[in-house]
Design a protein around this motif. Structure first.
Motif, PDB file in Angstrom:
ATOM      1  N   GLY A 268      39.690   0.985   6.725  1.00 57.12           N
ATOM      2  CA  GLY A 268      40.479   0.808   5.514  1.00 57.12           C
ATOM      3  C   GLY A 268      39.697   0.114   4.418  1.00 57.12           C
ATOM      4  O   GLY A 268      38.583  -0.380   4.627  1.00 57.12           O
ATOM      5  N   LEU A 269      40.287   0.038   3.246  1.00 57.01           N
ATOM      6  CA  LEU A 269      39.638  -0.602   2.105  1.00 57.01           C
ATOM      7  C   LEU A 269      39.304  -2.062   2.398  1.00 57.01           C
ATOM      8  O   LEU A 269      38.310  -2.598   1.911  1.00 57.01           O
TER       9      LEU A 269
ATOM     10  N   THR B 104      38.501   4.591   4.162  1.00 57.50           N
ATOM     11  CA  THR B 104      39.641   4.276   3.302  1.00 57.50           C
ATOM     12  C   THR B 104      40.812   5.212   3.563  1.00 57.50           C
ATOM     13  O   THR B 104      41.973   4.824   3.409  1.00 57.50           O
TER      14      THR B 104
ATOM     15  N   ASP C  23      32.329   4.858   3.873  1.00 55.64           N
ATOM     16  CA  ASP C  23      33.349   3.948   3.337  1.00 55.64           C
ATOM     17  C   ASP C  23      34.533   4.723   2.782  1.00 55.64           C
ATOM     18  O   ASP C  23      35.690   4.325   2.970  1.00 55.64           O
ATOM     19  N   ASP C  24      34.266   5.827   2.084  1.00 53.77           N
ATOM     20  CA  ASP C  24      35.358   6.638   1.535  1.00 53.77           C
ATOM     21  C   ASP C  24      36.224   7.206   2.655  1.00 53.77           C
ATOM     22  O   ASP C  24      37.457   7.266   2.542  1.00 53.77           O
TER      23      ASP C  24
ATOM     24  N   ASP D 189      38.012   1.076  -7.555  1.00 52.06           N
ATOM     25  CA  ASP D 189      38.868   0.790  -6.396  1.00 52.06           C
ATOM     26  C   ASP D 189      40.266   0.347  -6.830  1.00 52.06           C
ATOM     27  O   ASP D 189      41.240   0.537  -6.088  1.00 52.06           O
TER      28      ASP D 189
ATOM     29  N   GLY E 114      44.919  -1.375   4.124  1.00 57.34           N
ATOM     30  CA  GLY E 114      44.835  -0.522   2.953  1.00 57.34           C
ATOM     31  C   GLY E 114      45.202  -1.291   1.700  1.00 57.34           C
ATOM     32  O   GLY E 114      44.990  -2.497   1.595  1.00 57.34           O
ATOM     33  N   SER E 115      45.800  -0.596   0.750  1.00 59.06           N
ATOM     34  CA  SER E 115      46.159  -1.243  -0.513  1.00 59.06           C
ATOM     35  C   SER E 115      47.356  -2.171  -0.360  1.00 59.06           C
ATOM     36  O   SER E 115      47.495  -3.144  -1.102  1.00 59.06           O
TER      37      SER E 115
END
Length: 340
Positions: free
Chosen positions: A293-294, A324, A320-321, A222, A144-145
């Protein structure tokens, strides 16, 4: 039945609303919002309601499932304090049935209050629910982020050795590196440029989001987190921050230099994730990697391919969303099973 699944992270709160009919998924809608829990945790209730209202009236929600990693933020002295604060805020927000993802499954408020650490950073348990839709025997990677979960699944059940973030950091199952919020100095000591090696400045100059903006691997949409310098998120802004990592600026370095640096940094982060994946692969002897995940295509696929492992993407079954916010989807799925 319409169930909201939330994954409340330290920086982002993710939502998946799933319509179930006779236990089958009929529709999924997702959203997320940047919420820095280290400074704005009192806004949690408002954000939870606001996220739902973007999709449907709160009155249409039949139940809510919650997973969390926000308990680790430095607004809380202990993880126990963080878990209980998140639970309190969620209980005050919703009147419908609510339960929480724990390492042993869904837990009620009363069960959480007895053993709060079972819910600490347990969102990977929820993601495992989705990975099994692709394979009963695999290792899923969710970048993720901020963090990367590397979780083995055997016979359609997660078989992670570690159960807490602390334990998983020793088993390779948690690599604290992500697509957006990771300080470059946390995994770099040198950067190669024009045939020379430059030692990096150990400062909060640039983060991974800056690198992937420069490489056109993410968009400004993003780039949901704050920048380190409080400035913009354009490619030029990102390049300026990356230059500072080697104590330079854009009068000293060209954009071609910055792209060369970014390519090098990208590869180093891939290798960082591959190191954790290699440890899990050698321990579990599982060869199929499922990414989500992203960072599924930016970091996870290259890491698996670096090790010569077979790769499949959750993008084969989710958008894709949806990938995430996979833990939020898994949380909703677990909540539906819990109610059944």
């Amino acid at each position: 039945m319409k169930i909201a699944g939330f994954d409340i992270g330290g920086a982002n709160t993710d939502l998946a609303i799933i319509d179930f009919e006779n236990g089958e998924i009929k529709n999924i809608e997702v959203d997320f919002e940047y919420l820095p829990m280290w400074s704005n945790n009192d806004d949690l209730s408002h954000v939870l309601i606001e996220l739902i209202e973007k999709i449907c009236p709160v009155s249409e929600i039949d139940a809510v499932g919650i997973s969390m990693t926000a308990e680790l933020v430095d607004a809380y002295d202990t993880k126990k304090e963080g878990v209980l604060d998140v639970v309190r805020k969620c209980e005050e927000t919703f009147t419908c049935p609510i339960a929480y993802v724990g390492v042993d499954g869904m837990l009620s408020k009363d069960e959480i209050e007895k053993t709060p650490l079972k819910a600490a950073a347990a969102n990977w348990i929820a993601t495992a629910q989705i990975a099994t839709l692709i394979s009963d025997n695999c290792i899923f990677i969710d970048t993720g982020s901020t963090t990367t979960d590397i979780i083995p699944i055997r016979d359609a059940k997660e078989c992670a050795i570690g159960k807490s973030d602390f334990d998983r950091s020793a088993t390779g199952e948690l690599v604290y590196t992500g697509t957006l919020r990771t300080n470059l100095a946390s995994f770099l000591d040198k950067v190669e440029l024009n045939g020379k090696e430059y030692r990096v400045a150990s400062e909060l100059f640039a983060q991974t989001a800056d690198v992937y903006m420069v490489l056109d691997l993410i968009t400004e949409k993003d780039y949901i987190c704050d920048t380190f310098d409080g400035e913009g998120k354009s490619k030029m802004d990102c390049a300026r921050r990356i230059a500072r990592v080697v104590c330079a600026d854009l009068e000293m370095l060209s954009m071609e230099d910055i792209v060369e640096m970014a390519d090098f940094i990208h590869q180093k982060q891939v290798e960082q994730i591959a190191d954790g994946l290699k440890q899990v692969h050698e321990t579990q002897n599982l060869d199929l990697i499922v990414t989500t995940g992203l960072g599924k295509d930016i970091l996870d696929r290259p890491a698996a391919e670096l090790l010569g492992l077979e790769v499949k993407s959750m993008g084969d079954i989710l958008s894709d969303d949806e990938c995430t916010v996979a833990p939020a989807i898994g949380t909703a799925v677990m909540m539906e099973k819990y109610l059944s």
